[in-house]
Design a protein around this motif. Structure first.
Motif, PDB file in Angstrom:
ATOM      1  N   LEU A 103     -30.547  20.952  16.513  1.00  0.00           N
ATOM      2  CA  LEU A 103     -30.226  19.599  16.047  1.00  0.00           C
ATOM      3  C   LEU A 103     -29.604  19.604  14.652  1.00  0.00           C
ATOM      4  CD1 LEU A 103     -30.441  16.883  17.344  1.00  0.00           C
ATOM      5  CD2 LEU A 103     -32.725  16.611  16.429  1.00  0.00           C
ATOM      6  N   GLU A 104     -30.167  20.397  13.773  1.00  0.00           N
ATOM      7  CA  GLU A 104     -29.706  20.414  12.388  1.00  0.00           C
ATOM      8  C   GLU A 104     -28.242  20.848  12.291  1.00  0.00           C
ATOM      9  OE1 GLU A 104     -31.631  21.613   8.097  1.00  0.00           O
ATOM     10  OE2 GLU A 104     -32.649  22.181   9.933  1.00  0.00           O
ATOM     11  N   THR A 105     -27.910  21.919  13.055  1.00  0.00           N
ATOM     12  CA  THR A 105     -26.522  22.446  13.036  1.00  0.00           C
ATOM     13  C   THR A 105     -25.561  21.399  13.590  1.00  0.00           C
ATOM     14  OG1 THR A 105     -27.507  24.584  13.537  1.00  0.00           O
ATOM     15  CG2 THR A 105     -25.118  24.438  13.700  1.00  0.00           C
ATOM     16  N   LEU A 106     -25.926  20.828  14.730  1.00  0.00           N
ATOM     17  CA  LEU A 106     -25.052  19.844  15.386  1.00  0.00           C
ATOM     18  C   LEU A 106     -24.858  18.616  14.507  1.00  0.00           C
ATOM     19  CD1 LEU A 106     -23.517  19.184  17.977  1.00  0.00           C
ATOM     20  CD2 LEU A 106     -25.613  18.278  18.950  1.00  0.00           C
ATOM     21  N   LEU A 107     -25.956  18.115  13.948  1.00  0.00           N
ATOM     22  CA  LEU A 107     -25.869  16.920  13.100  1.00  0.00           C
ATOM     23  C   LEU A 107     -25.152  17.210  11.784  1.00  0.00           C
ATOM     24  CD1 LEU A 107     -29.478  15.516  13.650  1.00  0.00           C
ATOM     25  CD2 LEU A 107     -27.361  14.589  14.577  1.00  0.00           C
ATOM     26  N   GLY A 108     -25.240  18.459  11.320  1.00  0.00           N
ATOM     27  CA  GLY A 108     -24.582  18.834  10.058  1.00  0.00           C
ATOM     28  C   GLY A 108     -23.076  18.702  10.127  1.00  0.00           C
ATOM     29  N   ALA A 109     -22.532  18.775  11.353  1.00  0.00           N
ATOM     30  CA  ALA A 109     -21.070  18.675  11.503  1.00  0.00           C
ATOM     31  C   ALA A 109     -20.599  17.220  11.431  1.00  0.00           C
ATOM     32  CB  ALA A 109     -20.652  19.285  12.835  1.00  0.00           C
ATOM     33  N   CYS A 110     -21.494  16.268  11.746  1.00  0.00           N
ATOM     34  CA  CYS A 110     -21.067  14.853  11.845  1.00  0.00           C
ATOM     35  C   CYS A 110     -20.453  14.303  10.554  1.00  0.00           C
ATOM     36  CB  CYS A 110     -22.223  13.987  12.312  1.00  0.00           C
ATOM     37  SG  CYS A 110     -22.662  14.320  14.025  1.00  0.00           S
ATOM     38  N   PRO A 111     -21.088  14.509   9.387  1.00  0.00           N
ATOM     39  CA  PRO A 111     -20.475  13.953   8.163  1.00  0.00           C
ATOM     40  C   PRO A 111     -19.139  14.625   7.809  1.00  0.00           C
ATOM     41  CG  PRO A 111     -22.792  14.501   7.797  1.00  0.00           C
ATOM     42  CD  PRO A 111     -22.397  15.115   9.091  1.00  0.00           C
ATOM     43  N   GLN A 112     -18.864  15.809   8.398  1.00  0.00           N
ATOM     44  CA  GLN A 112     -17.612  16.518   8.067  1.00  0.00           C
ATOM     45  C   GLN A 112     -16.446  16.079   8.937  1.00  0.00           C
ATOM     46  OE1 GLN A 112     -18.220  20.891   7.633  1.00  0.00           O
ATOM     47  NE2 GLN A 112     -20.386  20.431   7.991  1.00  0.00           N
ATOM     48  N   LEU A 113     -16.706  15.246   9.927  1.00  0.00           N
ATOM     49  CA  LEU A 113     -15.621  14.786  10.811  1.00  0.00           C
ATOM     50  C   LEU A 113     -14.724  13.796  10.069  1.00  0.00           C
ATOM     51  CD1 LEU A 113     -17.708  14.208  14.071  1.00  0.00           C
ATOM     52  CD2 LEU A 113     -16.456  16.261  13.406  1.00  0.00           C
ATOM     53  N   GLN A 114     -13.544  13.595  10.621  1.00  0.00           N
ATOM     54  CA  GLN A 114     -12.580  12.661  10.021  1.00  0.00           C
ATOM     55  C   GLN A 114     -13.166  11.243   9.983  1.00  0.00           C
ATOM     56  OE1 GLN A 114     -10.741  15.235   8.834  1.00  0.00           O
ATOM     57  NE2 GLN A 114      -9.029  13.830   8.952  1.00  0.00           N
ATOM     58  N   PRO A 115     -12.840  10.451   8.952  1.00  0.00           N
ATOM     59  CA  PRO A 115     -13.407   9.087   8.843  1.00  0.00           C
ATOM     60  C   PRO A 115     -13.138   8.210  10.065  1.00  0.00           C
ATOM     61  CG  PRO A 115     -12.293   9.717   6.814  1.00  0.00           C
ATOM     62  CD  PRO A 115     -11.990  10.797   7.806  1.00  0.00           C
ATOM     63  N   ALA A 116     -11.996   8.451  10.743  1.00  0.00           N
ATOM     64  CA  ALA A 116     -11.641   7.583  11.877  1.00  0.00           C
ATOM     65  C   ALA A 116     -12.404   7.937  13.156  1.00  0.00           C
ATOM     66  CB  ALA A 116     -10.142   7.668  12.149  1.00  0.00           C
ATOM     67  N   VAL A 117     -13.113   9.060  13.168  1.00  0.00           N
ATOM     68  CA  VAL A 117     -13.843   9.473  14.374  1.00  0.00           C
ATOM     69  C   VAL A 117     -15.017   8.512  14.610  1.00  0.00           C
ATOM     70  CG1 VAL A 117     -15.228  11.305  15.442  1.00  0.00           C
ATOM     71  CG2 VAL A 117     -13.205  11.892  14.103  1.00  0.00           C
ATOM     72  N   ASP A 118     -15.195   8.142  15.864  1.00  0.00           N
ATOM     73  CA  ASP A 118     -16.271   7.205  16.224  1.00  0.00           C
ATOM     74  C   ASP A 118     -17.609   7.966  16.293  1.00  0.00           C
ATOM     75  OD1 ASP A 118     -17.781   5.142  17.120  1.00  0.00           O
ATOM     76  OD2 ASP A 118     -16.862   4.994  19.110  1.00  0.00           O
ATOM     77  N   VAL A 119     -18.109   8.318  15.121  1.00  0.00           N
ATOM     78  CA  VAL A 119     -19.338   9.130  15.048  1.00  0.00           C
ATOM     79  C   VAL A 119     -20.527   8.382  15.638  1.00  0.00           C
ATOM     80  CG1 VAL A 119     -20.830  10.486  13.521  1.00  0.00           C
ATOM     81  CG2 VAL A 119     -18.453  10.160  12.931  1.00  0.00           C
ATOM     82  N   LYS A 120     -20.523   7.059  15.504  1.00  0.00           N
ATOM     83  CA  LYS A 120     -21.693   6.291  15.972  1.00  0.00           C
ATOM     84  C   LYS A 120     -21.887   6.460  17.482  1.00  0.00           C
ATOM     85  CE  LYS A 120     -19.448   1.757  16.394  1.00  0.00           C
ATOM     86  NZ  LYS A 120     -18.069   2.201  16.159  1.00  0.00           N
ATOM     87  N   THR A 121     -20.761   6.503  18.223  1.00  0.00           N
ATOM     88  CA  THR A 121     -20.879   6.694  19.676  1.00  0.00           C
ATOM     89  C   THR A 121     -21.368   8.103  19.987  1.00  0.00           C
ATOM     90  OG1 THR A 121     -19.072   5.128  19.968  1.00  0.00           O
ATOM     91  CG2 THR A 121     -19.621   6.488  21.861  1.00  0.00           C
ATOM     92  N   VAL A 122     -20.852   9.086  19.237  1.00  0.00           N
ATOM     93  CA  VAL A 122     -21.272  10.483  19.435  1.00  0.00           C
ATOM     94  C   VAL A 122     -22.782  10.593  19.220  1.00  0.00           C
ATOM     95  CG1 VAL A 122     -21.085  12.835  18.514  1.00  0.00           C
ATOM     96  CG2 VAL A 122     -19.019  11.437  18.778  1.00  0.00           C
ATOM     97  N   LEU A 123     -23.247  10.067  18.088  1.00  0.00           N
ATOM     98  CA  LEU A 123     -24.682  10.154  17.781  1.00  0.00           C
ATOM     99  C   LEU A 123     -25.518   9.348  18.773  1.00  0.00           C
ATOM    100  CD1 LEU A 123     -24.592   9.925  13.883  1.00  0.00           C
ATOM    101  CD2 LEU A 123     -25.383  11.859  15.216  1.00  0.00           C
ATOM    102  N   SER A 124     -24.991   8.203  19.173  1.00  0.00           N
ATOM    103  CA  SER A 124     -25.718   7.368  20.136  1.00  0.00           C
ATOM    104  C   SER A 124     -25.914   8.123  21.448  1.00  0.00           C
ATOM    105  CB  SER A 124     -24.969   6.069  20.419  1.00  0.00           C
ATOM    106  OG  SER A 124     -24.862   5.317  19.243  1.00  0.00           O
ATOM    107  N   ARG A 125     -24.855   8.815  21.886  1.00  0.00           N
ATOM    108  CA  ARG A 125     -24.964   9.559  23.156  1.00  0.00           C
ATOM    109  C   ARG A 125     -25.932  10.729  23.030  1.00  0.00           C
ATOM    110  NH1 ARG A 125     -18.612   9.304  25.053  1.00  0.00           N
ATOM    111  NH2 ARG A 125     -18.680   7.131  25.694  1.00  0.00           N
TER     112      ARG A 125
END
Length: 791
Positions: free
Chosen positions: A276-298
């Motif tokens: 979980l830590e590794t996977l979640l660590g990548a989320c803040p590094q994604l481009q601002p336009a990426v729909d991170v909320k949907t990724v995390l929700s899924r």
């Protein structure tokens, strides 16, 4: 936009390409049938040359590729049968590299490479490495993607996997993983470069085309997830870090969103939990336009489903501190994406709360923490104005209500009311209604004053005006519905302990009195009846007990009731207040508190005199007063006489004669009460009946003067029935002679020309006469009593 002309051109090029493939496929098939290797290679290279086109969109190119792919399967079958073409697989591998163009050469090389691996004449890893490196020769995005997709397709069942026939002699699972990862990386680079394949004005078209090809890239991740040898350790140390490195470094929003979603969907839930830590660590590094909320929700949805399906894994969630990691990651994402709209942030909190309620329903501290984080995010704005964000907040607040089905649990969440404070007045009302509906649906009892205080803080949108908008602007029907729901809620506030119940009543009173006059007509009655219920439970207790905390006693509650009902004078709602005073008087009677009962009657009479002006309301009110007074047993002679005198006086002063008549004969019951020996005053009963008879006569005369006819005899028949009632009850003043004369009077009136015929009155009188006849025929004491009456 693509023009119709351009689409027609493309269709023409596709048709030409398919025709050329079919033409060369025909000659290739003929060469295969005659086992002619040289001719087969020549026509297969010509057939594959059609894939060198740049004129087709990815969608159309796929059609062309599938035609070529079908032919290559036939060629592969031919290559496997060495006795047919007489050439060893090693020589064949060298031979196809002499094809004139690089694209046909690489397709043929991959086809022979597949046969080469199957022959096991060389280590699988060497051939795979050679093929994946050679494919770098094609750098055109579309052509390169399809070539590498072909490589992935023909090699997927020939990877040196655990338990596979190609494992061993230096070939390990690691080689298979390296091959797939390298192919994935190269394919992703080609896919990302597709966005630069045309002018900026066609950006939308290019993005659509790219989306159509995303599954070619994602297929590699699917292959990785199917490799048996990829255990948790290898996934954690090799696969996930390398895939995420590629995802983060490509810096392309379409690729990043799709690949993160792919990772979540194709790999096992257990792996996600442990990494979980590794996977979640990548989320803040994604481009601002990426729909991170949907990724995390899924991701959270998958983990929630995992916890639901396998309860035995719940300790693992606690061990890896899943909640803390998800909460931290969401915080970092919101912090990193400065431009993220409020609705995005709240939807993340909704997903986290849903995850928490499903995985850790017993951890209310986690639930409160999520709500606290939401408060922190919302604190930058006084009130939400975005309707989508508002809906998300309602979803967030509704989730605990649905999960716990017990508002009492929700009331312990300190941040719950703080989130509600950020809603606008309209949404606050909606949320308050949802809370009340939850309480009613689950039949929840709120049993302490502290909890009631918190509850009323939550539903304050319904019990007072939160903004400057006047209640008048609200739709009347909606307002009534809202206030009726609050009234229903008041009946759900209950405690068996009288002291605590009194505290609850005082708490409710404090809140509803602040709600303005328009609400009081809805909220005062249920509160008054709650207090009266408490009085009934305390019946027989005296009021003055020593001690710091004054206990709940009927006297104390009646004082409170008096104050509550007085508040209705500001509305004004005199008829409602009068009814409530009479209810209180009845309760005081049952508690044998004569002074209090008398005071409530006094208040009722004062209201009748000063406030009740409408004639219909007066009729209703006087009958209520008479009915209540008749049941009173607590009054001494003096108090009772005062009140009955008032009641009879007001009865005779009603506006319409028929109303006067009915009220006066109703007063006769005040002087004859069956279950009380002391109140049986036959003379005053007869006085009331005679007085009502005089009024009925006056009503007949008045009708004669005004309308030329005296109207029906209904009043006389009603009075006759009263005579019969008291006659049967043994009132000595009501004699058979009096009844006989009244019967004769009615008959005379009915036969008079001035009387208006009325079937209802006639039927009523006939029925009464039949009753007298029946009693006469019945015999016994009653028969004897009725015998002097002649009908």
């Amino acid at each position: 936009m693509v023009t119709t002309e351009g689409m027609e051109e493309e269709e023409k090029w596709l048709a030409e390409g398919i025709a050329a493939i079919q033409h060369n496929a025909f000659y290739m098939s003929r060469a295969l049938d005659s086992d002619n290797l040289r001719e087969a290679l020549k026509y297969s290279a010509l057939l594959l040359s059609e894939l060198r086109t740049s004129k087709l969109s990815p969608h159309k190119y796929y059609d062309l590729y599938m035609r070529a792919f079908d032919e290559l399967r036939k060629l592969e079958m031919f290559f496997r049968e060495e006795d047919r073409h007489g050439c060893s697989v090693i020589d064949l591998y060298e031979l196809v590299q002499h094809a004139g163009n690089i694209l046909p050469r690489l397709y043929l090389l991959c086809t022979v490479g597949s046969v080469y691996i199957k022959s096991k004449e060389a280590p699988a890893k060497d051939i795979l490495k050679d093929l994946v490196e050679m494919c770098r020769g094609i750098q055109h995005p579309t052509r390169g993607l399809f070539l590498r997709s072909y490589l992935a397709q023909i090699s997927r069942d020939k990877l040196p996997d655990l338990g596979s026939e190609y494992e061993g002699e230096g070939d390990t699972v690691m080689d298979a993983v390296d091959f797939v990862l390298q192919n994935f990386t190269e394919m992703n680079k080609l896919w990302v470069r597709m966005q630069h394949n045309g002018p900026v004005r066609l950006k939308e078209k290019l993005e659509k085309e790219r989306s159509e090809l995303r599954d070619l890239v994602g297929k590699n991740l699917h292959v990785l997830s199917q490799i048996e040898g990829v255990d948790l350790e290898m996934y954690k140390d090799v696969v996930l870090p390398r895939v995420l490195e590629q995802v983060v470094n490509c810096k392309d929003e379409i690729a990043q969103y799709y690949l993160m979603d792919c990772i979540i969907q194709v790999f096992p839930d257990e792996y996600h939990l442990q990494t979980l830590e590794t996977l979640l660590g990548a989320c803040p590094q994604l481009q601002p336009a990426v729909d991170v909320k949907t990724v995390l929700s899924r991701l959270m949805e998958r983990l929630s489903n995992y916890a639901d399906s396998s309860p035995e894994v719940l300790p693992d969630f606690l061990q890896v501190e899943a909640f803390a990691k998800l909460s931290s990651a969401i915080g970092k994402v919101i912090e990193a994406q400065v431009d993220m709209p409020v609705v995005g942030a709240i939807s993340l909190f909704v997903s986290l709360l849903t995850f928490t309620l499903r995985v850790h329903p017993d951890r209310l501290d986690y639930v409160d923490q999520v709500l606290g984080a939401c408060v922190k995010k919302l604190s930058s704005k006084a009130k939400l104005e975005d309707s989508k964000a508002t809906k998300q907040v309602v979803t967030l607040l509704s989730a605990p209500l649905e999960k716990y089905t017990d508002i009492v649990t929700v009331l312990t969440l300190s941040n719950y009311p703080r989130v509600m404070d950020h809603l606008d007045a309209g949404t606050n009302k909606i949320m308050a209604t949802i809370i009340i509906e939850s309480i009613m649906k689950n039949d929840t009892c709120v049993s302490t004053a502290d909890k009631v205080e918190v509850l009323f803080e939550l539903i304050k949108g319904l019990i007072k005006d939160l903004d400057e908008t006047a209640t008048d602007e609200l739709d009347e029907e909606d307002f009534k519905e809202e206030q009726n729901s609050v009234a229903r809620l008041l009946h759900m506030l209950y405690n068996d302990e009288p002291e605590e119940m009194l505290k609850i009543i005082c708490t409710v009173r404090k809140h509803i009195m602040a709600g303005g006059p328009n609400r009081l007509t809805f909220t005062v009655p249920p509160l008054a009846f709650s207090a009266l219920k408490l009085v009934r439970r305390l019946q027989g207790q005296d009021g003055d007990m020593a001690g710091e905390e004054v206990p709940a006693t009927p006297k104390k509650i009646f004082q409170l009731l008096n104050e509550i009902i007085e508040a209705l004078s500001s509305v004004p709602a005199s008829e409602l207040a009068l009814r409530l005073y009479l209810q209180c008087a009845e309760a005081a009677n049952d508690c044998e508190l004569e002074p209090i009962a008398y005071e409530f009657f006094t208040q009722a009479f004062v209201l009748y005199e000063e406030e009740v002006a409408d004639s219909k309301a007066q009729v209703t009110a006087i009958h209520l007063i008479i009915g209540t007074l008749q049941k009173m047993t607590v009054f001494g002679v003096e108090n009772r006489d005062t009140l009955t005198h008032k009641a009879t006086g007001y009865s005779a002063k009603l506006l319409k004669k028929p109303d006067q008549c009915r009220a006066v004969y109703a007063c006769s019951h005040l002087f004859w009460v069956d279950d009380q020996d002391g109140v049986k005053d036959g003379e005053r009963v007869l006085l009331c009946l005679k007085r009502s008879l005089r009024i009925a006569n006056a009503a007949q005369q008045q009708a004669n003067v005004t309308r030329g006819s005296s109207g029906p005899v209904t009043l006389f028949v009603e009075i006759l029935n009263k005579y019969l009632y008291f006659f049967e009850k043994g009132n000595p003043q009501v004699t058979p002679a009096a009844i006989q004369s009244l019967v004769e009077l009615i008959k005379t009136e009915m036969q008079s020309d001035a009387t208006t015929p009325d079937t209802a009155s006639d039927a009523f009188f006939s029925s009464t006469l039949r009753y007298i006849q029946f009693q006469k025929q019945k015999g016994g004491l009653m028969g004897e009593k009725y015998s002097p009456i002649k009908v």
